[in-house]
Structure formats: C-alpha cells, structure tokens
Design a protein around this motif. Sequence first.
Motif, PDB file in Angstrom:
ATOM      1  N   ASP A  51      39.437 -19.230  17.712  1.00 41.16           N
ATOM      2  CA  ASP A  51      40.533 -19.260  18.683  1.00 41.16           C
ATOM      3  C   ASP A  51      40.085 -19.830  20.030  1.00 41.16           C
ATOM      4  N   ILE A  52      40.944 -20.619  20.605  1.00 43.35           N
ATOM      5  CA  ILE A  52      40.713 -21.125  21.966  1.00 43.35           C
ATOM      6  C   ILE A  52      41.367 -20.155  22.940  1.00 43.35           C
ATOM      7  N   ASN A  53      40.577 -19.623  23.817  1.00 47.55           N
ATOM      8  CA  ASN A  53      41.113 -18.681  24.815  1.00 47.55           C
ATOM      9  C   ASN A  53      41.638 -19.493  26.000  1.00 47.55           C
ATOM     10  N   GLU A  54      42.921 -19.782  25.916  1.00 50.28           N
ATOM     11  CA  GLU A  54      43.520 -20.598  26.965  1.00 50.28           C
ATOM     12  C   GLU A  54      43.524 -19.902  28.318  1.00 50.28           C
ATOM     13  N   CYS A  55      43.481 -18.579  28.280  1.00 46.65           N
ATOM     14  CA  CYS A  55      43.478 -17.844  29.551  1.00 46.65           C
ATOM     15  C   CYS A  55      42.147 -17.988  30.266  1.00 46.65           C
ATOM     16  N   ASP A  56      41.041 -18.094  29.498  1.00 49.28           N
ATOM     17  CA  ASP A  56      39.726 -18.262  30.105  1.00 49.28           C
ATOM     18  C   ASP A  56      39.477 -19.699  30.508  1.00 49.28           C
ATOM     19  N   THR A  57      39.943 -20.630  29.699  1.00 44.82           N
ATOM     20  CA  THR A  57      39.706 -22.047  29.989  1.00 44.82           C
ATOM     21  C   THR A  57      40.643 -22.566  31.070  1.00 44.82           C
ATOM     22  N   GLY A  58      41.717 -21.833  31.371  1.00 41.70           N
ATOM     23  CA  GLY A  58      42.696 -22.293  32.353  1.00 41.70           C
ATOM     24  C   GLY A  58      43.682 -23.285  31.791  1.00 41.70           C
ATOM     25  N   ASN A  59      43.568 -23.535  30.486  1.00 41.74           N
ATOM     26  CA  ASN A  59      44.482 -24.481  29.855  1.00 41.74           C
ATOM     27  C   ASN A  59      45.753 -23.744  29.437  1.00 41.74           C
ATOM     28  N   ASN A  60      46.529 -23.279  30.438  1.00 44.71           N
ATOM     29  CA  ASN A  60      47.761 -22.552  30.162  1.00 44.71           C
ATOM     30  C   ASN A  60      48.785 -22.918  31.233  1.00 44.71           C
ATOM     31  N   THR A  61      49.972 -22.434  31.021  1.00 45.33           N
ATOM     32  CA  THR A  61      51.086 -22.775  31.932  1.00 45.33           C
ATOM     33  C   THR A  61      51.593 -21.575  32.713  1.00 45.33           C
ATOM     34  N   CYS A  62      50.801 -20.529  32.760  1.00 47.87           N
ATOM     35  CA  CYS A  62      51.249 -19.324  33.454  1.00 47.87           C
ATOM     36  C   CYS A  62      51.181 -19.532  34.976  1.00 47.87           C
ATOM     37  N   THR A  63      52.136 -18.923  35.650  1.00 50.40           N
ATOM     38  CA  THR A  63      52.158 -18.986  37.119  1.00 50.40           C
ATOM     39  C   THR A  63      51.228 -17.940  37.692  1.00 50.40           C
ATOM     40  N   THR A  64      51.057 -18.032  38.980  1.00 56.44           N
ATOM     41  CA  THR A  64      50.169 -17.055  39.626  1.00 56.44           C
ATOM     42  C   THR A  64      50.750 -15.661  39.603  1.00 56.44           C
ATOM     43  N   ALA A  65      52.077 -15.588  39.492  1.00 53.02           N
ATOM     44  CA  ALA A  65      52.708 -14.266  39.446  1.00 53.02           C
ATOM     45  C   ALA A  65      52.639 -13.667  38.064  1.00 53.02           C
ATOM     46  N   GLN A  66      52.390 -14.480  37.068  1.00 52.16           N
ATOM     47  CA  GLN A  66      52.345 -14.005  35.681  1.00 52.16           C
ATOM     48  C   GLN A  66      50.909 -13.670  35.282  1.00 52.16           C
ATOM     49  N   VAL A  67      50.845 -12.956  34.184  1.00 52.48           N
ATOM     50  CA  VAL A  67      49.541 -12.595  33.595  1.00 52.48           C
ATOM     51  C   VAL A  67      49.414 -13.322  32.260  1.00 52.48           C
ATOM     52  N   CYS A  68      48.318 -14.041  32.119  1.00 53.71           N
ATOM     53  CA  CYS A  68      48.072 -14.781  30.856  1.00 53.71           C
ATOM     54  C   CYS A  68      47.465 -13.828  29.837  1.00 53.71           C
ATOM     55  N   PHE A  69      48.098 -13.783  28.691  1.00 57.90           N
ATOM     56  CA  PHE A  69      47.596 -12.951  27.594  1.00 57.90           C
ATOM     57  C   PHE A  69      47.266 -13.861  26.407  1.00 57.90           C
ATOM     58  N   ASN A  70      46.023 -13.836  26.013  1.00 60.45           N
ATOM     59  CA  ASN A  70      45.572 -14.686  24.889  1.00 60.45           C
ATOM     60  C   ASN A  70      45.671 -13.921  23.580  1.00 60.45           C
ATOM     61  N   PHE A  71      46.101 -14.594  22.562  1.00 60.76           N
ATOM     62  CA  PHE A  71      46.088 -14.042  21.196  1.00 60.76           C
ATOM     63  C   PHE A  71      45.630 -15.150  20.244  1.00 60.76           C
ATOM     64  N   GLN A  72      45.432 -14.828  18.993  1.00 63.76           N
ATOM     65  CA  GLN A  72      44.891 -15.766  18.024  1.00 63.76           C
ATOM     66  C   GLN A  72      45.822 -16.975  17.866  1.00 63.76           C
ATOM     67  N   GLY A  73      45.298 -18.129  18.287  1.00 66.53           N
ATOM     68  CA  GLY A  73      46.056 -19.364  18.116  1.00 66.53           C
ATOM     69  C   GLY A  73      47.001 -19.674  19.247  1.00 66.53           C
ATOM     70  N   GLY A  74      47.023 -18.903  20.272  1.00 65.06           N
ATOM     71  CA  GLY A  74      47.942 -19.187  21.357  1.00 65.06           C
ATOM     72  C   GLY A  74      47.789 -18.231  22.517  1.00 65.06           C
ATOM     73  N   TYR A  75      48.771 -18.205  23.360  1.00 64.60           N
ATOM     74  CA  TYR A  75      48.781 -17.313  24.517  1.00 64.60           C
ATOM     75  C   TYR A  75      50.240 -17.097  24.924  1.00 64.60           C
ATOM     76  N   THR A  76      50.420 -16.132  25.806  1.00 64.84           N
ATOM     77  CA  THR A  76      51.746 -15.888  26.368  1.00 64.84           C
ATOM     78  C   THR A  76      51.596 -15.486  27.837  1.00 64.84           C
ATOM     79  N   CYS A  77      52.603 -15.763  28.572  1.00 61.80           N
ATOM     80  CA  CYS A  77      52.599 -15.433  30.000  1.00 61.80           C
ATOM     81  C   CYS A  77      53.453 -14.171  30.212  1.00 61.80           C
ATOM     82  N   LEU A  78      52.812 -13.136  30.661  1.00 63.81           N
ATOM     83  CA  LEU A  78      53.518 -11.858  30.867  1.00 63.81           C
ATOM     84  C   LEU A  78      54.041 -11.794  32.311  1.00 63.81           C
ATOM     85  N   ASN A  79      55.339 -11.512  32.386  1.00 68.95           N
ATOM     86  CA  ASN A  79      55.954 -11.365  33.718  1.00 68.95           C
ATOM     87  C   ASN A  79      55.538 -10.053  34.368  1.00 68.95           C
ATOM     88  N   PRO A  80      55.645  -9.971  35.662  1.00 64.48           N
ATOM     89  CA  PRO A  80      55.313  -8.699  36.339  1.00 64.48           C
ATOM     90  C   PRO A  80      56.182  -7.559  35.829  1.00 64.48           C
TER      91      PRO A  80
END
Length: 464
Positions: free
Chosen positions: A304-333
């Motif tokens: 798995d590529i940890n997009e949250c660690d590599t910074g290769n994600n689309t989450c905003t500064t207000a969101q929290v990046c959550f990595n999972f197997q094969g992808g990631y999601t941006c968690l709202n406050p």
Amino acid sequence: MLFEMRGCRFCTSARMLAALVFIVLCVQSGHGQTCTEGFAYDRRARQCIDVDECRALPGVCRGDMHCVNQNGGYLCMPRSMYDQQYRLETPSLPEPFYPESPGGYSDTFPAAPPRSVEPSYPRVRGTAHCILGYALADDGSCNDIDECETNSHHCNPTQVCINTLGGYTCSCTEGYWLIGAQCHDIDECRYGYCQQLCANVPGSYSCSCSPGFILNPDARTCQDVNECEEEPCSHRCFNTYGSFMCNCDEGFELAADGTSCIDLDECSFSDFLCQHRCVNAPGSFTCICPPGYYVYEDGRSCEDINECDTGNNTCTTAQVCFNFQGGYTCLNPLQCHPPYIEVSDNQCMCSAEVPACRDRPFTILYRHMDLSSGRSVPVDIFQMQATTRYPGAFYIFQIKSGNEGREFYMRQTSNVSATLVLARPIKGPREVVLDLEMVTVNHVINFRGSSIIRLTIFVSEHPF
C-alpha cells in the motif's frame, strides 16, 4: 661329333632348369611362419616348402593340358609335348686297334652293341633349342614367352594371369581370394575394416559414417562433427558426440524443432505468481499493482502507498487524511449534533443533567479502521474496554446498528472488555459504520447507562 653336340644341348637345358630352380629357391623364405603364395610352412623342417598344386587342386588344368608343378607355382602344358620319351643316341664306336703281339698275331674284338639310356624326366619333342616357356629368338637366344599377353594361358575367367619366367601363374586381384579354382569376393565388412558403417562391393568395400560424423582421410575412421560451429540453435548450443543439443535462455522453452526457442508464458503457470496482475514479457514477466499500491522488493507483492505520509493526497488543512489499503480518505472536522457537545477531536458527550440526554448514550467516540477485501474469517478486528469501573457494576457489549448483513458479532472476553469479530468475508470497496455499545448496569445505585463507539471500517477493493 654328333654325340658332343647333343651332349651340349642337354647341358644347356639342364643349366637353364637349374638356374630357374635356384632363382625360385632364392625367393623362398624359411625364417618366418608366413610363406608366400605357392609355399606352406613346415613346422618340423621350420621352413617354407613348395605346395604341389597339381595334387592339391585336381583338375586345375583343363582340356588337353597337363599340370606341371613348379617351385612356388604350376604350369599347364599340352600333353602332346610330353608323350615322347627322351632317348640318347650313342654313335657306334670304332673298332679298337691293338698293336701286334709278340707272337706275330693281332686280336680283333667285336664292338659292343650300343646302349639305350631311358631318363626318368620328360623331354620336349622336336629339335627346339629352348626349354619349355621360352622361344628361340633370331639371334639364337631364348626369350620368355608371355602367355598372359599372347592369351595362351588357361586361367579361369575369374582369375588374373601373371607371367613368370618360363611360364605363368593364375592369381586373384585385390579384394578376392582363391577358393578351389574360382576367385571369390572378400567381404571386408566382416573384418571390421570400417569404424562405423561398411558397404561391401565386389573386390573392395566402402566406409561411411553415421549422422553427426565425417569420414577421416584414411577412409576408414570417423570423427565427430561440431555442429555448433554452424550455429544451429537460436540461443545456446552444446556439442555432443555425434550430435548436438540446444538450450534456451531463462524464460524461453525449446520448440518442437529442437533448435528454436519460444517465449515461456510464466503468467499461465499460476494465478498466484503475482499478487495482483501478471504481464508476460519476452523471456520474463512483470507484476503490476492497482492504483494505490506499488510493487514490493520481491517483484510480486503489492504494498500500500500511504498517501497521507507521502503528501500525495487532496485533503485540506482543515481535514484529516486517513490512509487505508489502496487509498485514503479525508475526514472532516468532528461536528457533534445537539444535545451532544464536543469534548475532544473524536468524542461527543451528552450530559445527564440535560433532560434530552436521559435516553441517549452518554458519549459517542469516533474510530476508523481499514479492512482487506475478502479477508479470511473468523478474525478479531476490534476491541472494546471500560475505562471507568464502578463498584457493583457490570457491563454488556453489543452491536447496536450497522450489522444488517450479520457479518460481525461481539464476543465478551472479560467483565470489562469485549472483541468485535468478523464472521463473514466482506468484499470491497465498501464503507461500514458500526455502533458498538457498552451498557453499564449497577443495581446498587439503580443505574443504567451506555456509551457508543462509532466505528467506521473502510474495506479495500483488493485482498491486500
């Protein structure tokens, strides 16, 4: 005078015959056990002695021919030349004359009658001055008659005439041997003249080699051919004795023709060669992973590529990046809905002092986890535990909502803890939200309350 002339002719013939016998005897070898043709080795005498062909080969001379044995051979002569016995004519001697005797008279003795001498050897009839096998030349010398050239020999048609002094002999050409009076072909192939293949032909033989060999200049032995010098193989060639062998590079296999190589489709061997997808390449293969993964160091597994660690994600500064197997999601406050209030980044609380909170869970704790698609079951995936203990209280753990497919169940492991168990495989991609409730019961103070863990499970699309 007549007596002297006849005597000289006899002496000349005798000398020529003696010289002929001497020449033949000089050729004879008595020191070895192998004798020339016409002689046989006598073990007792330890020398080669003449073979009497006239006795050993009855009927060797045909028709009106007489066989005459010679030292080392034989002659066929017309019988008419041997039918007259040799007679030596002695002339009448003059009467002896004696001087008168003292008595005055003379004695006269009658002459002795002539004697006839009968020799035991044949004599050629006629008045020829040369022995048999020779002809009188114009200069008075005797020349050898070449019976082979004049075709006056009596050799068998299968034989070869060889002229000798005073006669001839019948022999066989090379590749034939004399059996009886006939020349028979020698089967040289029976004696191993050839190293490999032999073909007998009349009077000779022919050697050849098996495939993979060539005939040496001696026309008998064979040497290996190095077929690899011709480069018959598409990849690698190994010369062997009488043949060769082709071999292919890794990732190829030998074709039916034994020389060319065809690509080996490693991907067709197993579905487990690559963790995700196998792509065949000439002489090799390549493993490809789906988006969100990279090929691991073993070249087959997907990591798995940890997009949250590599910074290769689309989450905003207000969101929290959550990595999972094969992808990631941006968690709202976190947003707590009234009557709940936010007490931390992931927890909402409803105070008991608020009337609207009486029938509601006291706290809601938000948790997130990932799960691989099709994971083997049963498996423990999450654990709950009471952080506050009250005297006389006990706890009940249950799934309050989100388990419509009955893929999960709660197994209580102690008085204050329980484990969430995955009972059925779940295929992704999928997002499952479970409300895991812990009910606190205390009969001493007549208290009953609950707390919720809202667990969000991100099920991956792939089983890795």
